[in-house]
Every structure is written in structure tokens, then in C-alpha cells.
Design an enzyme around this catalytic site. Structure first.
Site, short mmCIF file in Angstrom:
data_model
loop_
_atom_site.label_atom_id
_atom_site.label_comp_id
_atom_site.label_asym_id
_atom_site.label_seq_id
_atom_site.Cartn_x
_atom_site.Cartn_y
_atom_site.Cartn_z
N ARG A 165 8.47 -63.68 -55.02
CA ARG A 165 7.01 -63.83 -55.06
C ARG A 165 6.60 -65.31 -55.13
O ARG A 165 5.64 -65.67 -55.80
CB ARG A 165 6.39 -63.08 -56.25
N SER A 237 0.94 -55.11 -58.04
CA SER A 237 1.57 -55.48 -59.32
C SER A 237 0.83 -56.67 -59.92
O SER A 237 0.64 -57.68 -59.24
CB SER A 237 3.03 -55.89 -59.10
N GLU A 333 1.23 -62.04 -61.43
CA GLU A 333 1.57 -62.15 -60.00
C GLU A 333 0.39 -62.71 -59.19
O GLU A 333 0.56 -63.63 -58.40
CB GLU A 333 2.03 -60.80 -59.46
N1 EPU Z 1 8.62 -47.58 -63.98
C1 EPU Z 1 8.20 -47.11 -65.18
N2 EPU Z 1 6.86 -46.81 -65.33
C2 EPU Z 1 5.99 -46.96 -64.33
C3 EPU Z 1 6.42 -47.43 -63.08
C4 EPU Z 1 7.77 -47.76 -62.94
O1 EPU Z 1 8.98 -46.95 -66.13
O2 EPU Z 1 4.81 -46.69 -64.54
C5 EPU Z 1 10.06 -47.98 -63.86
C6 EPU Z 1 10.92 -46.92 -63.25
O3 EPU Z 1 12.17 -46.93 -63.91
C7 EPU Z 1 11.11 -47.39 -61.81
C8 EPU Z 1 11.11 -48.90 -62.01
O4 EPU Z 1 10.17 -49.11 -63.05
O5 EPU Z 1 12.28 -46.92 -61.26
C9 EPU Z 1 10.72 -49.70 -60.80
O6 EPU Z 1 9.45 -49.25 -60.32
P1 EPU Z 1 9.01 -49.49 -58.79
O7 EPU Z 1 10.04 -48.93 -57.91
O8 EPU Z 1 7.62 -49.02 -58.60
O9 EPU Z 1 9.11 -51.06 -58.62
P2 EPU Z 1 8.48 -52.26 -59.47
O10 EPU Z 1 9.63 -53.13 -59.86
O11 EPU Z 1 7.61 -51.80 -60.55
C10 EPU Z 1 8.26 -53.82 -57.40
C11 EPU Z 1 7.24 -54.71 -56.79
C12 EPU Z 1 6.23 -53.91 -55.97
C13 EPU Z 1 7.01 -53.17 -54.89
C14 EPU Z 1 8.07 -52.30 -55.54
C15 EPU Z 1 8.97 -51.66 -54.53
C16 EPU Z 1 7.03 -56.63 -58.28
C17 EPU Z 1 6.21 -57.33 -59.28
N3 EPU Z 1 6.54 -55.48 -57.82
O12 EPU Z 1 7.61 -52.99 -58.35
O13 EPU Z 1 5.35 -54.81 -55.35
O14 EPU Z 1 6.14 -52.38 -54.10
O15 EPU Z 1 8.92 -53.09 -56.39
O16 EPU Z 1 9.83 -52.61 -53.99
O17 EPU Z 1 8.09 -57.12 -57.90
C18 EPU Z 1 3.27 -55.96 -55.54
O18 EPU Z 1 3.91 -57.00 -55.57
O19 EPU Z 1 2.03 -55.97 -55.61
C19 EPU Z 1 3.98 -54.69 -55.48
C20 EPU Z 1 3.35 -53.51 -55.53
#
Ligand code: EPU
Length: 337
Positions: A165, A237, A333
């Protein structure tokens, strides 16, 4: 060439949080020629503040600089060779339709980045990433205007210092560089990117998924988890996933079993900020007219009529809570203006 300056512009429709703010002056640029006028007028009109699709910014006050919005259109397959396809688009194009267009032309490679809000020009700024792929993996170059010097330049990957990012465009020293066009390179043969657990799960029963299968699966996952900014104001995010030393992760695991951590290279681990925020009970909570999305703990939302200050207040409360309970300081972010 005459460029129109609009004064006292309401920015509510120009940011996906849908929070109110005013621009003292706004200039919309539709072509490279118009952008060059910005350089000529720099002394008179500057300093400038560049806005893309408004999908990664939180306005907490009015904008004092002259706000510049690039609406340069155009999508073009510049070169289709044996090793890959070079495609360029104007910074003003919407990102998701651009991805869909490359696929429809028969050039896969961007499908994991489906449905990300914002413009093509905004994509390199924060090195957009999702479902195992980052823009930097497909990036070729950008054409920028140095509004101070009045020169057009082409910058390549190493120039941009891409990180998680992050890019050069997030750094203070690069605030005079306006992105006009973006080029991506889609390598041949196409190789699907299926490392991300959610994506793998979604495609478990699909043999040899095509780029279209991945595109559809990513859209389905996103629609399920992430609120649509057209319906509920948000900027995706709100926090970055923190990257810590392996030893720190091991210590945290003792106290918080189940905390997800992903290898981030060089003995570092990327933690799930969503899991941490969720664990602290914030998911679905509201503070005034700001809230945490009920479907994803990393996404702050405008529940209806929120100000940027209210959303920032909620973000600060969450950050404090996380620091107290986990000893980790979350980074925001979106750009906070
Ligand atoms: N999880 C929770 N609670 C929640 C949501 C997620 O416990 O409410 C845990 C779960 O264990 C899940 C893990 O978090 O498996 C990861 O969640 P997710 O796959 O949604 O990925 P993220 O790390 O939360 C990142 C990016 C997103 C991107 C997704 C998919 C960042 C800050 N965010 O989210 O990017 O879509 O991975 O690759 O790196 C954005 O930047 O605006 C964005 C949406």
C-alpha cells in the site's frame, strides 16, 4: 487553452465516504494538453492537491490548495507480443471497467484486482492489492507531469518504490507529480494467481479456473464482505495490516491464540488487523454516525450523514484500543486530509 476553475465546490459526491467538505477551487483536467496548463499556472494557482476517484481519502476539513481532478480518458492495447501485452489507460478511467475491458479483449492478468473502487490513475499511488496480487506485479510505467518544472516524464517500477500500500506518490517529495497515464504489462503465458485462501476456497470445485472464473469469484467475495461505496460510504480497509518481527508474532500468539499471521519475507509477519479489531468487539459498532462494517472489521463506514471528523474519531478510538490490548499501533490506509 482555457481551463475552468470552479470555486467553493462541494466535495461530498467526490469522496466515497460521502463526507462533506468544500474545495476553495477545483480544476478538472481532461487531456495532457490541459494538464500542461496547470504547470504554466503553477505560481498563480498552486499549490495543488491531486484527487483521483476519492476512494482512498477522508476529508476532515475544507481543501485550501487548488484541487485537481484528472479525467483523462482512453484505453489502448499498445503492443501485443509473444511475452505479453502492454496496455495503457488514461488516469481518469475507472479501475474496474478497465480490468473488465482487458479481459474482454482477451488479455488476462488483472482479474484478481476486480471491483476495486477508484481510478486507473489512483491505482499506483497506493499500489492497490487484493487476493494475492498487487498492481506492482503488473505495472509497467506511468506518464506524469511535474507541475513545478512543466515537464512530462515516464517513471518505471524501480522509480516508484512500491511497497505494501505504498509508492513514491505517497511521499512528501512527490506531491508535484501528477499521474496522466498508466501502463500495465500482462505477461504470457497467463498463470492464475490462486494463493489467497478465500479465493482458493471459492474456486475449490472449479477445475483449471480461467481468468473469468477468478474475476467472478473475486467479485463475489468482495460483494459479500465489503460494503458498496455507492450504497454505504466507505474507503475499503481503513487500517493497514501491521507487519511485525516473527518473534513479536510468536509472543502475541501466546496471549491471543488464533491470531492470523502471514509470512511477509525477511523474518517478518503480516498480522490481520481485521481479526484484532473484530476480537476487540468493534465489528458492527457505531460511534455517532460513524461505524465499523458488520461484514468486515477493517472497513469504517458512514452510517449516514457522518463528518470526516466523526470517522476519524472512531478510527482513533480503535487504534487506541488495539495499542492498549496488543501493543501494536495501526496505520491508517486512506489519506487523512
Ligand atoms: N477477519 C476477521 N474479522 C473480519 C474480517 C476478517 O477476523 O471482520 C480475519 C479472518 O481471519 C480473515 C482475515 O481476517 O481470514 C483476512 O481477511 P480478508 O481476507 O478480508 O483480508 P484483509 O487482510 O482484512 C486485505 C486488504 C483488502 C483486500 C483483502 C483481500 C489490507 C489493508 N486490506 O484485507 O484490501 O481486499 O486483503 O486481498 O491489506 C483495501 O485495501 O481497501 C482492501 C479492501
Amino acid at each position: 487553452m482555457a481551463l475552468e476553475i470552479q470555486e467553493g465546490v462541494d466535495l461530498t459526491p467526490l469522496n466515497t465516504f460521502g463526507v462533506p467538505a468544500k474545495a476553495r477551487a477545483l480544476v478538472i483536467v481532461h487531456s495532457v494538453e490541459e494538464a500542461l496548463v496547470l504547470a504554466e499556472k503553477h505560481k498563480e494557482w498552486g499549490p495543488y492537491f491531486f484527487l483521483g476517484g476519492g476512494s482512498n481519502i477522508l476529508f476532515t476539513r475544507d481543501v485550501e490548495e487548488t484541487l485537481v481532478k484528472v479525467e483523462i480518458p482512453g484505453r489502448e492495447v499498445v503492443d501485443d507480443g509473444p511475452d505479453g501485452t502492454y496496455v495503457e489507460a488514461g488516469a481518469g478511467e475507472e479501475w474496474h471497467p478497465f480490468v473488465a475491458w482487458t479481459l474482454s479483449k482477451g488479455f488476462p492478468g488483472l482479474e484478481n484486482l476486480a471491483l476495486i473502487p477508484g481510478t486507473v490513475g489512483g491505482a499506483p499511488v497506493q499500489n492497490i492489492g487484493a487476493y494475492g496480487l498487487e498492481l506492482k506485479d503488473r505495472f509497467h510505467s506511468v506518464e506524469v507531469l511535474d507541475v513545478k518544472e512543466g515537464t512530462l516524464k515516464r517513471l518505471f517500477s524501480p522509480d516508484l518504490r512500491f511497497g505494501y500500500r505504498h509508492s513514491l506518490f505517497k511521499e512528501e517529495g512527490a506531491k508535484h507529480l501528477l499521474i496522466l497515464r498508466v501502463g500495465v504489462f500482462l505477461p504470457k503465458p497467463w498463470v492464475p494467481v490462486l494463493e489467497y485462501p478465500d479465493l482458493r476456497k471459492a474456486l475449490a470445485s472449479t477445475d483449471d479456473p480461467t481468468a473469468e472464473d477468478i474475476f467472478s469469484a473475486v467479485m463475489a467475495i468482495r460483494r459479500h464482505k465489503l460494503p458498496d461505496p455507492a450504497a454505504t460510504g466507505n474507503a475499503g480497509s481503513f487500517f493497514k495490516n501491521p507487519v511485525v518481527d516473527e518473534a513479536v508474532y510468536q509472543d502475541l500468539l501466546k496471549e491471543h491464540p488464533g491470531l492470523p499471521g502471514y509470512a511477509a519475507g525477511e523474518g517478518k509477519v503480516k498480522l490481520s488487523a481485521a481479526w484484532i479489531i473484530d476480537r476487540l468487539g468493534w465489528k458492527g459498532k457505531t460511534l455517532g454516525r460513524a461505524g465499523v462494517a458488520p461484514t468486515h472489521a477493517l472497513v469504517l463506514v458512514n452510517v449516514g450523514g457522518a463528518t470526516g471528523q466523526e470517522i476519524l474519531e472512531l478510527a482513533l478510538r480503535i487504534r487506541e484500543d488495539v495499542e492498549r490490548a496488543f501493543g501494536i499501533r495501526l496505520e491508517f490506509e486512506p489519506t487523512i486530509y
